[in-house]
Motif scaffolding. Structure first.
Motif, PDB file in Angstrom:
ATOM      1  N   LEU A 620       0.844  -1.183   0.000  1.00 49.25           N
ATOM      2  CA  LEU A 620       0.000   0.000   0.000  1.00 49.25           C
ATOM      3  C   LEU A 620       0.892   1.250   0.000  1.00 49.25           C
ATOM      4  O   LEU A 620       1.829   1.354   0.799  1.00 49.25           O
ATOM      5  CB  LEU A 620      -0.917   0.054   1.232  1.00 49.25           C
ATOM      6  N   ALA A 621       0.594   2.160  -0.913  1.00 49.34           N
ATOM      7  CA  ALA A 621       1.262   3.464  -0.934  1.00 49.34           C
ATOM      8  C   ALA A 621       0.318   4.460  -0.277  1.00 49.34           C
ATOM      9  O   ALA A 621      -0.708   4.831  -0.862  1.00 49.34           O
ATOM     10  CB  ALA A 621       1.607   3.883  -2.350  1.00 49.34           C
ATOM     11  N   LEU A 622       0.626   4.904   0.941  1.00 48.10           N
ATOM     12  CA  LEU A 622      -0.271   5.706   1.753  1.00 48.10           C
ATOM     13  C   LEU A 622       0.165   7.168   1.733  1.00 48.10           C
ATOM     14  O   LEU A 622       1.325   7.493   2.016  1.00 48.10           O
ATOM     15  CB  LEU A 622      -0.271   5.199   3.202  1.00 48.10           C
ATOM     16  N   ASN A 623      -0.768   8.053   1.384  1.00 51.72           N
ATOM     17  CA  ASN A 623      -0.528   9.494   1.462  1.00 51.72           C
ATOM     18  C   ASN A 623      -1.273  10.003   2.691  1.00 51.72           C
ATOM     19  O   ASN A 623      -2.490  10.167   2.675  1.00 51.72           O
ATOM     20  CB  ASN A 623      -1.032  10.201   0.202  1.00 51.72           C
ATOM     21  N   GLY A 624      -0.522  10.244   3.784  1.00 54.21           N
ATOM     22  CA  GLY A 624      -1.157  10.601   5.047  1.00 54.21           C
ATOM     23  C   GLY A 624      -1.801  11.963   5.034  1.00 54.21           C
ATOM     24  O   GLY A 624      -2.784  12.193   5.748  1.00 54.21           O
ATOM     25  N   HIS A 625      -1.283  12.900   4.236  1.00 53.10           N
ATOM     26  CA  HIS A 625      -1.812  14.262   4.257  1.00 53.10           C
ATOM     27  C   HIS A 625      -3.134  14.366   3.498  1.00 53.10           C
ATOM     28  O   HIS A 625      -4.095  14.979   3.997  1.00 53.10           O
ATOM     29  CB  HIS A 625      -0.778  15.218   3.658  1.00 53.10           C
ATOM     30  N   LYS A 626      -3.210  13.739   2.284  1.00 50.32           N
ATOM     31  CA  LYS A 626      -4.424  13.833   1.469  1.00 50.32           C
ATOM     32  C   LYS A 626      -5.392  12.680   1.701  1.00 50.32           C
ATOM     33  O   LYS A 626      -6.446  12.618   1.069  1.00 50.32           O
ATOM     34  CB  LYS A 626      -4.043  13.908  -0.008  1.00 50.32           C
ATOM     35  N   ALA A 643      -3.826  -7.942 -14.585  1.00 44.09           N
ATOM     36  CA  ALA A 643      -4.089  -7.260 -13.310  1.00 44.09           C
ATOM     37  C   ALA A 643      -2.824  -6.785 -12.617  1.00 44.09           C
ATOM     38  O   ALA A 643      -2.827  -6.604 -11.419  1.00 44.09           O
ATOM     39  CB  ALA A 643      -4.878  -8.195 -12.399  1.00 44.09           C
ATOM     40  N   MET A 644      -1.744  -6.570 -13.373  1.00 42.57           N
ATOM     41  CA  MET A 644      -0.461  -6.199 -12.772  1.00 42.57           C
ATOM     42  C   MET A 644      -0.543  -4.809 -12.131  1.00 42.57           C
ATOM     43  O   MET A 644      -0.773  -3.816 -12.783  1.00 42.57           O
ATOM     44  CB  MET A 644       0.635  -6.185 -13.843  1.00 42.57           C
ATOM     45  N   GLY A 645      -0.353  -4.775 -10.850  1.00 42.87           N
ATOM     46  CA  GLY A 645      -0.195  -3.517 -10.126  1.00 42.87           C
ATOM     47  C   GLY A 645      -1.355  -2.570 -10.222  1.00 42.87           C
ATOM     48  O   GLY A 645      -1.188  -1.371 -10.075  1.00 42.87           O
ATOM     49  N   SER A 646      -2.556  -3.005 -10.533  1.00 45.66           N
ATOM     50  CA  SER A 646      -3.663  -2.069 -10.681  1.00 45.66           C
ATOM     51  C   SER A 646      -4.196  -1.691  -9.320  1.00 45.66           C
ATOM     52  O   SER A 646      -4.194  -2.474  -8.389  1.00 45.66           O
ATOM     53  CB  SER A 646      -4.765  -2.710 -11.519  1.00 45.66           C
ATOM     54  N   CYS A 647      -4.663  -0.481  -9.278  1.00 46.94           N
ATOM     55  CA  CYS A 647      -5.278  -0.016  -8.030  1.00 46.94           C
ATOM     56  C   CYS A 647      -6.789  -0.072  -8.112  1.00 46.94           C
ATOM     57  O   CYS A 647      -7.459   0.213  -7.124  1.00 46.94           O
ATOM     58  CB  CYS A 647      -4.854   1.425  -7.723  1.00 46.94           C
ATOM     59  N   GLY A 648      -7.334  -0.427  -9.282  1.00 45.32           N
ATOM     60  CA  GLY A 648      -8.785  -0.412  -9.430  1.00 45.32           C
ATOM     61  C   GLY A 648      -9.336  -1.772  -9.756  1.00 45.32           C
ATOM     62  O   GLY A 648      -8.639  -2.755  -9.927  1.00 45.32           O
ATOM     63  N   GLY A 674       7.930 -14.573  -5.656  1.00 44.38           N
ATOM     64  CA  GLY A 674       7.273 -14.230  -6.909  1.00 44.38           C
ATOM     65  C   GLY A 674       6.111 -13.278  -6.748  1.00 44.38           C
ATOM     66  O   GLY A 674       5.662 -12.668  -7.721  1.00 44.38           O
ATOM     67  N   LYS A 675       5.588 -13.153  -5.518  1.00 43.13           N
ATOM     68  CA  LYS A 675       4.479 -12.241  -5.300  1.00 43.13           C
ATOM     69  C   LYS A 675       4.864 -10.791  -5.589  1.00 43.13           C
ATOM     70  O   LYS A 675       4.016  -9.973  -5.950  1.00 43.13           O
ATOM     71  CB  LYS A 675       3.978 -12.357  -3.861  1.00 43.13           C
ATOM     72  N   LEU A 676       6.136 -10.447  -5.410  1.00 40.02           N
ATOM     73  CA  LEU A 676       6.589  -9.070  -5.591  1.00 40.02           C
ATOM     74  C   LEU A 676       7.417  -8.899  -6.848  1.00 40.02           C
ATOM     75  O   LEU A 676       8.193  -7.942  -6.965  1.00 40.02           O
ATOM     76  CB  LEU A 676       7.420  -8.630  -4.370  1.00 40.02           C
ATOM     77  N   SER A 677       7.260  -9.778  -7.821  1.00 41.38           N
ATOM     78  CA  SER A 677       8.126  -9.726  -9.003  1.00 41.38           C
ATOM     79  C   SER A 677       7.856  -8.493  -9.865  1.00 41.38           C
ATOM     80  O   SER A 677       8.741  -8.032 -10.579  1.00 41.38           O
ATOM     81  CB  SER A 677       7.943 -11.001  -9.831  1.00 41.38           C
ATOM     82  N   LYS A 678       6.636  -7.961  -9.828  1.00 41.14           N
ATOM     83  CA  LYS A 678       6.294  -6.799 -10.650  1.00 41.14           C
ATOM     84  C   LYS A 678       6.194  -5.507  -9.836  1.00 41.14           C
ATOM     85  O   LYS A 678       5.627  -4.516 -10.302  1.00 41.14           O
ATOM     86  CB  LYS A 678       4.952  -7.045 -11.367  1.00 41.14           C
ATOM     87  N   LEU A 679       6.752  -5.519  -8.627  1.00 40.84           N
ATOM     88  CA  LEU A 679       6.607  -4.362  -7.757  1.00 40.84           C
ATOM     89  C   LEU A 679       7.353  -3.143  -8.307  1.00 40.84           C
ATOM     90  O   LEU A 679       6.894  -2.002  -8.172  1.00 40.84           O
ATOM     91  CB  LEU A 679       7.110  -4.692  -6.342  1.00 40.84           C
ATOM     92  N   SER A 680       8.522  -3.346  -8.928  1.00 45.60           N
ATOM     93  CA  SER A 680       9.292  -2.208  -9.432  1.00 45.60           C
ATOM     94  C   SER A 680       8.529  -1.463 -10.529  1.00 45.60           C
ATOM     95  O   SER A 680       8.572  -0.229 -10.601  1.00 45.60           O
ATOM     96  CB  SER A 680      10.651  -2.676  -9.942  1.00 45.60           C
ATOM     97  N   LEU A 681       7.805  -2.199 -11.409  1.00 46.68           N
ATOM     98  CA  LEU A 681       7.001  -1.539 -12.439  1.00 46.68           C
ATOM     99  C   LEU A 681       5.852  -0.747 -11.813  1.00 46.68           C
ATOM    100  O   LEU A 681       5.510   0.353 -12.258  1.00 46.68           O
ATOM    101  CB  LEU A 681       6.465  -2.576 -13.427  1.00 46.68           C
ATOM    102  N   ARG A 685       4.917   3.431 -11.975  1.00 43.48           N
ATOM    103  CA  ARG A 685       3.609   4.016 -12.234  1.00 43.48           C
ATOM    104  C   ARG A 685       3.147   4.888 -11.060  1.00 43.48           C
ATOM    105  O   ARG A 685       2.444   5.890 -11.254  1.00 43.48           O
ATOM    106  CB  ARG A 685       2.584   2.915 -12.500  1.00 43.48           C
ATOM    107  N   LEU A 686       3.536   4.506  -9.849  1.00 50.11           N
ATOM    108  CA  LEU A 686       3.203   5.307  -8.675  1.00 50.11           C
ATOM    109  C   LEU A 686       3.852   6.685  -8.765  1.00 50.11           C
ATOM    110  O   LEU A 686       3.217   7.717  -8.492  1.00 50.11           O
ATOM    111  CB  LEU A 686       3.661   4.590  -7.401  1.00 50.11           C
ATOM    112  N   LEU A 687       5.114   6.716  -9.178  1.00 55.43           N
ATOM    113  CA  LEU A 687       5.801   7.994  -9.304  1.00 55.43           C
ATOM    114  C   LEU A 687       5.265   8.806 -10.478  1.00 55.43           C
ATOM    115  O   LEU A 687       5.322  10.045 -10.454  1.00 55.43           O
ATOM    116  CB  LEU A 687       7.308   7.771  -9.456  1.00 55.43           C
ATOM    117  N   GLU A 688       4.771   8.119 -11.502  1.00 58.85           N
ATOM    118  CA  GLU A 688       4.175   8.838 -12.629  1.00 58.85           C
ATOM    119  C   GLU A 688       2.826   9.443 -12.271  1.00 58.85           C
ATOM    120  O   GLU A 688       2.363  10.379 -12.925  1.00 58.85           O
ATOM    121  CB  GLU A 688       4.010   7.900 -13.818  1.00 58.85           C
ATOM    122  N   GLY A 689       2.153   8.884 -11.250  1.00 61.28           N
ATOM    123  CA  GLY A 689       0.828   9.359 -10.862  1.00 61.28           C
ATOM    124  C   GLY A 689      -0.293   8.742 -11.663  1.00 61.28           C
ATOM    125  O   GLY A 689      -1.394   9.308 -11.712  1.00 61.28           O
TER     126      GLY A 689
END
Length: 703
Positions: A620-626, A643-648, A674-681, A685-689
């Motif tokens: 989980l990528a948590l933004n505490g302020h917003k 379903a790679m890395g989707s948030c929806g 293997g559960k975290l094999s696609k975490l870097s991608l 996308r998280l940094l891209e927004g």
């Protein structure tokens, strides 16, 4: 008479007067003109601008200073008394305005012992520039060779306080009935008589402070106020009249003063005469060569012989019997031609060995020598008594007989020697002298910064800015060199990442990273009730906390893989990395996941498999302020592309990463990694927004 004198008759025919009144009127006109010329300052009673230099300088003429006089006399004398100096010039309206006040201050302070000086900036430009006075009028004080400027309004009280502020604060000690014994007992350590002033005022009079400063090298001063509680005990003990000021001098005996004066008002000259007569102890210790010269001066003629009776004794914490006997002998034999002193043979070994006979009888014992100095180079004639000094009556009788014979026959001092210089026992050590010098320098810098003009501050400011320029230049060059070194360095090979105390240290970098990692490891902290507020609830705006969900059984394997995947993103200071224990905080996680799925597909909380769902590997990528988060779910190989890395769309994939019961994969470390094999991608996308954000009303408590 008028008709017989042709000149008078002519004057009478023309002017109706014989000329006597005319000459009188002419003299009166000349006198009026001369008087008007002398007082050419627009009527003294109206304007009060006496521009006549002779009239104005008559007040300051007595105190005019020249450069040579200032350097040779004022500066050395400032170590005994403070000086108050006024800088003036011609056609100075402000100088004329302060002149009456200056005259009153001079009359008061000069009577107390303050030195007065006047510098005419027009005639003594060199001295005015040396003092740092660039405008008139200026008033400054000099003490111990140090210059201090007066910056307040020119009134009598302010000038008096300014002179008092020049004096050191530790000159006079406040003495009460509780500390007077300790104060008077300090004569042995300080090797000085102690003076007590009794007076009515609560504060120390300025006259007494100035006297204490003048004789600070010879005596220690204390002040007792009659108004303080406990003063009655001292006044009764020393028989002092409480209605008049009194000065008491104590030497080796603290129970009885060696001398005393008492009067309604003490004058400067009276105090100076009294203090000068009691500058030394009855049997002072020779602690320096300067004191030796003062107590035992060089013989100047046969009629001015000065003999020194020196007791050479071992050092003792308390008064020894030989010293007490020597002191009582000195008290009973107060002659102008004899001075009694003593020396600690252990501290002045060379001096003592020169006078002591080379005999075992004097080893560790006291001895008495009588000497007379012949020149300043150290040449003396002396004689040491044959027997050690024990303080017995026979010793006193022998010494008394020898002094009586010496008065008649100076040739009894048959031995001759050259004494070495005495070491200064009371001199401060090098560290203290350095600290005193540093404090004086800092005080001067402070005064320059806040009270001096820009012309005086330019050298100091130039030095500061040059130092700052060199310092910042060095730091900037070092920063650029470090940055270039990091870019040129090659990343190490990928290795297995060990785990140690919540910190993993991967030994690789990824070329796709936008920022080079600042550390050689990934700092991963556990999200607990202690760190929850600082790491999430009160997280700074723009910062996010990436949280890995794990269990106790998968902790080591998932942390290593997690560090491997996110290491290239640790260069960003806005990302923080944590992990959450599923065994401890399952309810908190499931509360958050309710905001990331459709309401129609929320699983029944009474489902028997509800508590068995496997959330290990979720991120989980948590933004505490917003108050929003993005979700990463571990994927199976069949649905990786879909379903790679989707948030929806959690409705179609929520159950893909979890099984009813336990996951189908084996429990080995490779399927878990293997559960975290696609975490870097997903991180890119998280940094891209571009990931979907799930908002919540408020962060739940972490129990």
């Amino acid at each position: 008479m008028i008709l017989s004198n042709e000149e008078k008759r002519s004057n009478y025919d023309h002017y109706g007067d014989a000329g006597e009144n005319q000459r009188h009127q002419q003299q009166q006109r000349e006198y009026r003109f001369h008087h008007f010329h002398e007082n050419f300052y627009f009527d003294e009673s109206f304007f009060h601008f006496p521009f006549n230099s002779e009239r104005r300088d008559s007040i300051d003429e007595k105190y005019l200073l020249h450069f040579s006089h200032y350097v040779n006399e004022v500066v050395p004398d400032s170590f005994k008394k403070p000086y108050l100096i006024k800088i003036t010039s011609d056609w100075c309206f402000s100088c004329i305005h302060i002149e009456p006040i200056w005259k009153e201050v001079v009359q008061e302070l000069e009577g107390l012992g303050v030195g007065i000086g006047v510098v005419h900036a027009g005639y003594e430009r060199r001295l005015a520039h040396h003092l740092g006075a660039h405008s008139t009028p200026s008033i400054l004080g000099i003490i111990n060779g140090k210059i201090s400027f007066f910056h307040n309004a020119v009134v009598q009280e302010n000038l008096r306080q300014f002179v008092e502020s020049l004096l050191p604060g530790s000159l006079v000690e406040k003495v009460t009935s509780k500390n007077y014994v300790r104060f008077l007992s300090g004569w042995q350590k300080e090797n000085k008589p102690h003076v007590l002033l009794f007076d009515q005022g609560p504060s120390v009079p300025l006259l007494y402070k100035l006297t204490a400063f003048a004789y600070k090298d010879y005596l220690s001063f204390g002040y007792v106020s009659f108004r303080r509680r406990g003063a009655e005990e001292m006044t009764r003990q020393y028989n002092i009249n409480v209605y008049a000021a009194a000065i008491l001098v104590f030497k080796e005996h603290i129970t009885k003063p060696a001398d005393m004066i008492q009067a309604q008002s003490l004058k400067k000259q009276v105090m100076d005469d009294f203090i000068t007569q009691n500058k030394y102890l009855l049997a002072a210790r020779l602690t320096s060569q300067k004191l030796f010269h003062e107590l035992c001066p060089v013989k100047r003629s046969h009629r001015q012989r000065k003999y020194c009776v020196v007791l050479l004794t071992p050092e003792a914490t308390k008064l020894s019997k030989p010293f007490e006997a020597f002191l009582s002998f000195a008290l009973a034999n107060t002659r102008d031609t004899v001075r009694f002193v003593h020396v600690y043979s252990s501290r002045q070994q060379e001096f003592a060995s020169t006078l002591l006979p080379h005999s075992e009888a004097f080893q560790g014992k006291s001895a008495v020598s009588v000497l007379e100095r012949r020149n300043t180079a150290g040449r003396v004639v002396y004689r040491t008594l044959e027997e050690p000094w024990t303080g017995s009556e026979s010793n006193k009788f022998i010494l008394l007989g020898f002094l009586d014979q010496l008065r008649k026959d100076p040739g009894l001092l048959a031995s001759e020697a050259v004494l070495p210089d005495l070491t200064d026992e009371l001199a401060p050590v090098f560290l203290l002298r350095w600290l005193y010098s540093a404090s004086d320098y800092l005080a001067d810098c402070w005064d320059i910064m806040f009270h001096s003009n820009w012309r005086e501050m330019m050298p100091f400011l130039s030095l500061i800015f040059s130092a700052l320029f060199i310092l910042f230049g060095t730091v900037i060059i070092q920063a650029f060199s470090d940055s270039s070194d990091e870019r040129e360095s090659h990343p190490p090979d990928k290795e297995e990442i060990p785990e140690k105390a919540g910190k993993t240290e991967p030994s690789f970098t990824k070329e796709s990273s936008s920022k080079i990692p600042k550390k050689g490891f990934v700092e991963v902290t556990e999200l607990t009730d202690v760190t929850y507020t600082s790491n999430l609830v009160r997280l700074r705006p723009g910062h996010m906390n990436v949280v890995l969900i794990l269990s106790n059984s998968t902790r080591s394997v998932l942390l290593q893989k997690f560090a491997f995947e996110v290491y290239t993103f640790t260069g960003s200071s806005c990302l923080h990395f944590s992990f959450l224990s599923l065994d401890k905080h399952r309810e908190w996680l499931e509360y958050l996941l309710e905001f990331a799925q459709d309401a129609a597909l929320i699983p029944n909380q009474y489902d028997k498999h509800f508590m068995e769902r496997d959330y290990t590997g979720y991120v989980l990528a948590l933004n505490g302020h917003k108050k929003y988060f993005c979700l990463f779910k571990p994927q199976k190989t069949v649905e990786e592309e879909e379903a790679m890395g989707s948030c929806g769309d959690l409705d179609s994939s929520l159950h893909l990463g979890e099984a009813r019961g336990k996951p189908s994969g084996g429990p080995g470390p490779r399927p878990i990694k293997g559960k975290l094999s696609k975490l870097s991608l997903w991180m890119e996308r998280l940094l891209e927004g571009s990931l979907q954000r799930f908002y919540i009303p408020s962060w739940p408590e972490l129990d």
